[in-house]
Design a protein around this motif. Structure first.
Motif, PDB file in Angstrom:
ATOM      1  N   PRO A 311       1.075  -1.011  -0.290  1.00 50.48           N
ATOM      2  CA  PRO A 311      -0.126   0.087   0.041  1.00 50.48           C
ATOM      3  C   PRO A 311       0.433   1.034   0.312  1.00 50.48           C
ATOM      4  O   PRO A 311       1.667   1.274   0.904  1.00 50.48           O
ATOM      5  N   GLU A 312       0.267   2.197  -0.926  1.00 46.77           N
ATOM      6  CA  GLU A 312       1.512   3.438  -0.746  1.00 46.77           C
ATOM      7  C   GLU A 312       1.505   3.818   0.163  1.00 46.77           C
ATOM      8  O   GLU A 312       3.225   5.225   0.270  1.00 46.77           O
ATOM      9  N   GLU A 313       0.518   4.161   0.982  1.00 44.24           N
ATOM     10  CA  GLU A 313       0.676   5.969   2.004  1.00 44.24           C
ATOM     11  C   GLU A 313       1.351   4.534   3.396  1.00 44.24           C
ATOM     12  O   GLU A 313       2.215   5.392   4.160  1.00 44.24           O
ATOM     13  N   CYS A 314       1.795   3.566   3.133  1.00 46.74           N
ATOM     14  CA  CYS A 314       2.423   2.333   4.451  1.00 46.74           C
ATOM     15  C   CYS A 314       3.859   2.457   3.911  1.00 46.74           C
ATOM     16  O   CYS A 314       4.654   2.610   3.188  1.00 46.74           O
ATOM     17  N   ILE A 315       4.370   3.935   5.342  1.00 49.55           N
ATOM     18  CA  ILE A 315       5.899   3.498   5.099  1.00 49.55           C
ATOM     19  C   ILE A 315       6.752   2.533   6.360  1.00 49.55           C
ATOM     20  O   ILE A 315       7.751   2.843   6.818  1.00 49.55           O
ATOM     21  N   ALA A 316       5.893   1.711   6.413  1.00 49.95           N
ATOM     22  CA  ALA A 316       6.519  -0.158   7.407  1.00 49.95           C
ATOM     23  C   ALA A 316       8.130   0.380   6.975  1.00 49.95           C
ATOM     24  O   ALA A 316       8.520  -0.345   7.800  1.00 49.95           O
ATOM     25  N   GLY A 317       8.634   0.131   6.013  1.00 52.98           N
ATOM     26  CA  GLY A 317       9.438  -0.349   5.585  1.00 52.98           C
ATOM     27  C   GLY A 317      10.391   0.986   6.419  1.00 52.98           C
ATOM     28  O   GLY A 317      11.831   0.360   6.918  1.00 52.98           O
ATOM     29  N   HIS A 318      10.158   2.115   6.267  1.00 51.32           N
ATOM     30  CA  HIS A 318      10.671   3.118   6.705  1.00 51.32           C
ATOM     31  C   HIS A 318      11.263   3.021   7.956  1.00 51.32           C
ATOM     32  O   HIS A 318      12.433   2.779   9.121  1.00 51.32           O
ATOM     33  N   VAL A 319       9.333   2.841   8.799  1.00 48.69           N
ATOM     34  CA  VAL A 319      10.180   2.458  10.534  1.00 48.69           C
ATOM     35  C   VAL A 319      10.827   1.105  10.389  1.00 48.69           C
ATOM     36  O   VAL A 319      11.655   1.225  11.347  1.00 48.69           O
ATOM     37  N   VAL A 347      -0.408  -4.610  13.030  1.00 45.94           N
ATOM     38  CA  VAL A 347      -0.912  -5.462  13.253  1.00 45.94           C
ATOM     39  C   VAL A 347      -0.276  -6.599  14.564  1.00 45.94           C
ATOM     40  O   VAL A 347      -1.181  -6.843  15.514  1.00 45.94           O
ATOM     41  N   SER A 348       0.972  -6.361  14.455  1.00 43.46           N
ATOM     42  CA  SER A 348       1.387  -7.771  15.137  1.00 43.46           C
ATOM     43  C   SER A 348       1.381  -6.879  16.598  1.00 43.46           C
ATOM     44  O   SER A 348       2.104  -5.287  16.943  1.00 43.46           O
ATOM     45  N   SER A 349       1.621  -8.257  17.265  1.00 39.68           N
ATOM     46  CA  SER A 349       1.732  -7.805  18.986  1.00 39.68           C
ATOM     47  C   SER A 349       2.944  -7.223  19.312  1.00 39.68           C
ATOM     48  O   SER A 349       2.959  -6.366  20.024  1.00 39.68           O
ATOM     49  N   GLU A 350       4.164  -7.096  18.552  1.00 39.13           N
ATOM     50  CA  GLU A 350       5.692  -7.094  18.256  1.00 39.13           C
ATOM     51  C   GLU A 350       5.579  -6.017  17.614  1.00 39.13           C
ATOM     52  O   GLU A 350       6.577  -5.294  17.009  1.00 39.13           O
ATOM     53  N   GLY A 351       5.393  -5.671  16.171  1.00 38.93           N
ATOM     54  CA  GLY A 351       5.235  -4.747  15.393  1.00 38.93           C
ATOM     55  C   GLY A 351       5.401  -3.055  16.319  1.00 38.93           C
ATOM     56  O   GLY A 351       4.367  -2.741  17.602  1.00 38.93           O
ATOM     57  N   ALA A 352       6.218  -2.446  15.964  1.00 34.90           N
ATOM     58  CA  ALA A 352       6.543  -0.779  16.252  1.00 34.90           C
ATOM     59  C   ALA A 352       5.320   0.064  16.597  1.00 34.90           C
ATOM     60  O   ALA A 352       5.135   1.457  16.719  1.00 34.90           O
ATOM     61  N   CYS A 353       4.216  -0.264  14.848  1.00 34.82           N
ATOM     62  CA  CYS A 353       3.505   1.629  14.518  1.00 34.82           C
ATOM     63  C   CYS A 353       2.353   0.679  15.495  1.00 34.82           C
ATOM     64  O   CYS A 353       1.370   1.702  16.216  1.00 34.82           O
TER      65      CYS A 353
END
Ligand code: SF4
Length: 372
Positions: A311-319, A347-353
């Protein structure tokens, strides 16, 4: 220290915080590698306890977050097939694929089962000889031994209706990829203690030496993290860059040899794509040739699923690379929430977001409101 509370002692925490404050003479940027550490840092406010000159960046150590979109899509395709029982750890079920997640496959009648161990999936295969049972084998070095053992036992016992969809990743090549990037801001690492409890930390010595970064093997309780930060800052201030072990009550330099042996028996090092980051050479585990019959991607025709854009607006790669913090994402807390996640780090219980949403949501909302 023998009991959990001792690792959360506020007086000891204040002492360590004061010691860090005394050490710091200039700004330093440290990355905690593991998502579990990120959650502990935010939950206990450790990022706010340490001096403002110490910036903590959040690393790629969330297995759910780095599983590529294409693998999720393949899992969805497999789970939707009649005759397949698809088994997975629970936190993979809500990770969004291109069109849907495993939970929606389950809701639509797919036989998707949450298991707590790959050996549970193997037991399901033994109980259902007329069905194909696929286990979603994801994770870092921590989950690899259990997954390897399930495949080993399946081969040994001739359980032919069991296979694994593999997306294993390895920490040291990811650290090297982060350090090699021209935009890298990381000056020191808190390495994930549980990964090192399996693999030891011998592999980290050449990385610390080659890139001139301190690497401190660190646990997950507040005092572990503060002590890890203290040791890392001390090295940085003294101009040293070696591997130190804060988590010595669990981790030895050589790690868990039997666990390493079963991993080496079943898996080999392969190139692996990381969600939001791309392919990192030698950063994954795939089944060895003699275990290839248990590879779900060989057993089933999945040619319909190719690489998919994020998805374009997701910057998870940078996070995940420590280049941005979750609350710098325009979708954070608005179009992307744990109920309606756009990316795996929510989503993940370990995810930074997800960690920021849970522990820093009000602060993020205030910052955004001020900016508007
Ligand atoms: S807040 Fe959501 S959209 Fe933004 S980076 Fe995180 S997962 Fe992606």
């Amino acid at each position: 220290m023998k009991f959990m509370d001792e690792y959360r002692d506020p007086v000891a925490a204040e002492r360590l915080t004061a010691a860090i404050r005394k050490l710091v003479t200039r700004p330093w940027t440290i990355m905690e590698v593991c998502g579990g550490q990120t959650h502990a840092i935010l939950r206990y406010g450790i990022d706010e306890l340490v001096p403002s000159d110490v910036t903590l960046l959040h690393g790629p150590g969330c297995p759910v977050c780095v599983t590529p979109l294409e693998k999720i899509d393949r899992a969805v395709v497999l789970a939707s097939r009649p005759g397949v029982i698809f088994c997975s750890f629970g936190d993979m079920l809500r990770v969004p694929g291109t069109d849907r997640d495993l939970l929606s496959v389950k809701a639509a009648g797919g036989d998707v089962r949450i298991v707590y161990s790959p050996l549970d999936a193997l037991a399901i295969a033994r109980e259902n000889p007329d069905r194909q049972v696929v286990f979603f084998a994801v994770g870092f070095e921590t989950t690899a031994p259990g997954n390897a053992m399930a495949v080993f036992q399946a081969k040994r016992d001739g359980v032919r209706n069991f296979s694994v969809l593999v997306s294993h990743v390895l920490v040291p090549p990811a650290l090297e990829a982060i350090l090699s990037s021209p935009s890298c801001r990381v000056q020191g690492f808190l390495a994930a203690g549980h990964v090192c409890s399996v693999m030891g930390y011998i592999e980290y010595h050449p990385i610390a030496a080659r890139y001139g970064v301190p690497i401190v093997v660190t646990g997950f309780e507040p005092l572990d993290l503060l002590q890890g930060i203290y040791l890392c800052v001390k090295q940085l201030e003294e101009g040293r860059a070696v591997v130190e072990n804060q988590y010595s009550r669990v981790v030895s330099e050589s790690g868990n040899r039997p666990a390493q042996a079963i991993v080496a028996e079943v898996f080999q090092v392969v190139h692996r794509a990381w969600r939001g980051i791309g392919e990192i050479p030698g950063s994954g585990l795939g089944l060895r040739g003699e275990y290839g019959a248990f590879d779900a991607e060989r057993r089933f025709d999945l040619s319909e699923v190719g690489p998919r854009p994020e998805p374009e607006e997701c910057i998870a790669g940078h996070v995940l690379q420590g280049l941005k913090k979750p609350n710098e994402c325009a979708a954070f807390g608005t179009r992307c929430t744990p109920e309606h996640p756009l990316g795996a780090t929510m989503v993940s219980s370990e995810g930074a977001c997800a960690a920021y949403y849970r522990h820093r949501w009000h602060e993020a909302r205030r910052t955004r409101h001020d900016a508007e």
